[in-house]
Design a protein around this motif. Structure first.
Motif, PDB file in Angstrom:
ATOM      1  N   LEU A   1      46.458  36.551  35.395  1.00 26.65           N
ATOM      2  CA  LEU A   1      46.150  36.302  36.778  1.00 26.65           C
ATOM      3  C   LEU A   1      44.881  36.982  37.184  1.00 26.65           C
ATOM      4  O   LEU A   1      44.112  36.455  38.039  1.00 26.65           O
ATOM      5  N   LEU A   2      44.523  38.177  37.026  1.00 25.58           N
ATOM      6  CA  LEU A   2      43.341  38.846  37.206  1.00 25.58           C
ATOM      7  C   LEU A   2      42.326  38.109  36.467  1.00 25.58           C
ATOM      8  O   LEU A   2      41.281  37.928  37.228  1.00 25.58           O
TER       9      LEU A   2
ATOM     10  N   SER B   1      38.647  40.163  36.207  1.00 26.52           N
ATOM     11  CA  SER B   1      38.560  40.535  34.908  1.00 26.52           C
ATOM     12  C   SER B   1      38.453  42.391  34.574  1.00 26.52           C
ATOM     13  O   SER B   1      38.976  42.865  33.611  1.00 26.52           O
ATOM     14  N   MET B   2      37.685  42.790  35.399  1.00 26.15           N
ATOM     15  CA  MET B   2      37.137  44.223  35.169  1.00 26.15           C
ATOM     16  C   MET B   2      38.440  45.025  35.674  1.00 26.15           C
ATOM     17  O   MET B   2      38.595  46.291  35.293  1.00 26.15           O
ATOM     18  N   LEU B   3      39.402  44.682  36.211  1.00 23.77           N
ATOM     19  CA  LEU B   3      40.715  45.373  36.456  1.00 23.77           C
ATOM     20  C   LEU B   3      41.642  45.184  35.397  1.00 23.77           C
ATOM     21  O   LEU B   3      42.689  45.752  35.460  1.00 23.77           O
ATOM     22  N   LYS B   4      41.515  44.366  34.399  1.00 23.73           N
ATOM     23  CA  LYS B   4      42.579  44.180  33.391  1.00 23.73           C
ATOM     24  C   LYS B   4      42.758  45.668  32.479  1.00 23.73           C
ATOM     25  O   LYS B   4      41.748  46.528  32.357  1.00 23.73           O
ATOM     26  N   GLN B   5      44.103  45.997  32.412  1.00 20.77           N
ATOM     27  CA  GLN B   5      44.315  47.116  31.740  1.00 20.77           C
ATOM     28  C   GLN B   5      45.575  46.947  30.523  1.00 20.77           C
ATOM     29  O   GLN B   5      46.229  46.081  30.453  1.00 20.77           O
ATOM     30  N   ASP B   6      45.424  47.945  29.738  1.00 23.25           N
ATOM     31  CA  ASP B   6      46.564  48.244  28.992  1.00 23.25           C
ATOM     32  C   ASP B   6      47.897  48.913  29.735  1.00 23.25           C
ATOM     33  O   ASP B   6      47.862  50.218  29.631  1.00 23.25           O
ATOM     34  N   TRP B   7      48.465  48.287  30.800  1.00 25.12           N
ATOM     35  CA  TRP B   7      49.303  48.832  31.610  1.00 25.12           C
ATOM     36  C   TRP B   7      50.379  49.710  31.214  1.00 25.12           C
ATOM     37  O   TRP B   7      50.431  50.808  31.609  1.00 25.12           O
ATOM     38  N   LEU B   8      50.893  49.394  30.144  1.00 26.34           N
ATOM     39  CA  LEU B   8      52.157  50.240  29.463  1.00 26.34           C
ATOM     40  C   LEU B   8      51.669  51.052  28.372  1.00 26.34           C
ATOM     41  O   LEU B   8      52.351  52.204  27.885  1.00 26.34           O
ATOM     42  N   GLY B   9      50.382  50.907  28.187  1.00 28.93           N
ATOM     43  CA  GLY B   9      49.645  52.057  26.965  1.00 28.93           C
ATOM     44  C   GLY B   9      48.696  53.140  27.505  1.00 28.93           C
ATOM     45  O   GLY B   9      48.425  54.027  26.903  1.00 28.93           O
ATOM     46  N   ASP B  10      48.377  52.906  28.829  1.00 30.27           N
ATOM     47  CA  ASP B  10      47.573  53.746  29.286  1.00 30.27           C
ATOM     48  C   ASP B  10      48.443  55.090  30.086  1.00 30.27           C
ATOM     49  O   ASP B  10      49.311  54.802  30.876  1.00 30.27           O
TER      50      ASP B  10
END
Length: 294
Positions: free
Chosen positions: A137-138, A144-153
């Protein structure tokens, strides 16, 4: 009948089965956990008595245990300060939803009736860094600059888990407040409107004070749910990364069964029971004031 029930021997015989069940199913296991917590038992084989070493290590040296308690408090704060106010607001909107009231009620309660396994795995897929819906979605909206490894960070994972847990339990909170609103007589609304109360003052000065008994129930349920949280954590992160999303229930399971530190796991459970009892006493004191009836 009154004479029969006033006989102490009769009362003793009547309550004896339930008391024996309580002693056998609750008190005895807790006492045995306290005993095994003073050993180095690994679940099988011989063990040695180590006294209060496990308890001392948990209280003064186990950072993961205190992190798991802190996470439970974070979840509780988010639940009471974010989830419940939103649930109260939406319960008011649902009650005034007219012919769509049942539809709204069903939609908001739907996450609560779906299996935790299904919803947890769904959110793991949503947060996936490569094919997850959130990062897609981002990408799609040019962020795209907001993409993260959400559960890995380690800094983001706990907040992702808290959002999922609140989403799963939102329906129960809404249902409690909705039931409380339904229990307020219509005459009170009409009397307040005749006295000139506006829409905001009607709810802030009349309705919400009358909801205090239901709020008390909602807070107790929230505290219980936050303290015993395990299933979602186990299915989404299993306490990772680096134990940043660890909760006490999951920590006990990993310690006792995954790491085979059965004695240490029992010590954690005993300390956790004591903490829960303290919280219960504090809550009973806080809610001891009579909230009245309507």
């Amino acid at each position: 009948m009154h004479k029969l029930l006033s006989n102490r021997i009769t009362i003793l015989w009547l309550v004896a089965p339930s008391m024996l069940l309580f002693l056998g199913m609750v008190c005895f296991p807790v006492l045995m956990s306290g005993y095994y917590g003073m050993t180095d038992w690994r679940g099988i084989g011989a063990y040695e008595f180590v006294g209060f070493t496990n308890y001392w290590n948990i209280l003064f040296h186990d950072e993961v245990f205190w992190r798991s308690l802190w996470n439970a408090l974070l979840l509780l704060a988010a639940t009471l300060l974010i989830q419940h106010p939103i649930a109260l607001l939406f319960s008011i909107l649902v009650m005034n939803g007219g012919r769509f009231e049942k539809l709204y009620r069903t939609i908001f309660f739907l996450p609560a009736v779906i299996s935790i396994v299904v919803t947890s795995k769904m959110w793991v897929s949503v947060f996936h860094p490569n094919y997850g819906m959130l990062n897609k979605l981002l990408d799609g909206i040019g962020l795209s600059m907001l993409k993260q490894d959400w559960l890995g960070d380690p800094k983001l994972a706990i907040w992702c888990v808290i959002i999922v847990v609140m989403w799963q339990g939102f329906g129960y909170a809404l249902l409690l407040y909705y039931a409380g609103l339904q229990g307020i007589p219509k005459d009170i609304y009409e009397a307040a409107e005749l006295d000139g109360a506006g829409r905001i003052s009607l709810y802030t000065k009349v309705v919400i004070p009358l909801l205090r008994p239901m709020m008390r129930v909602a807070v107790v349920i929230a505290v219980t749910a936050c303290l015993k949280q395990m299933e979602t954590i186990f299915l989404m992160t299993n306490g990772g990364p680096a134990n940043t999303t660890q909760f006490v229930g999951n920590y006990i399971y990993k310690t006792a069964f995954s790491s085979s530190l059965y004695g240490y796991g029992n010590a954690i459970s005993v300390i956790f029971v004591i903490i829960c009892l303290i919280i219960t006493v504090v809550m009973n004191k806080a809610f001891s004031k009579d909230v009245g009836e309507f």
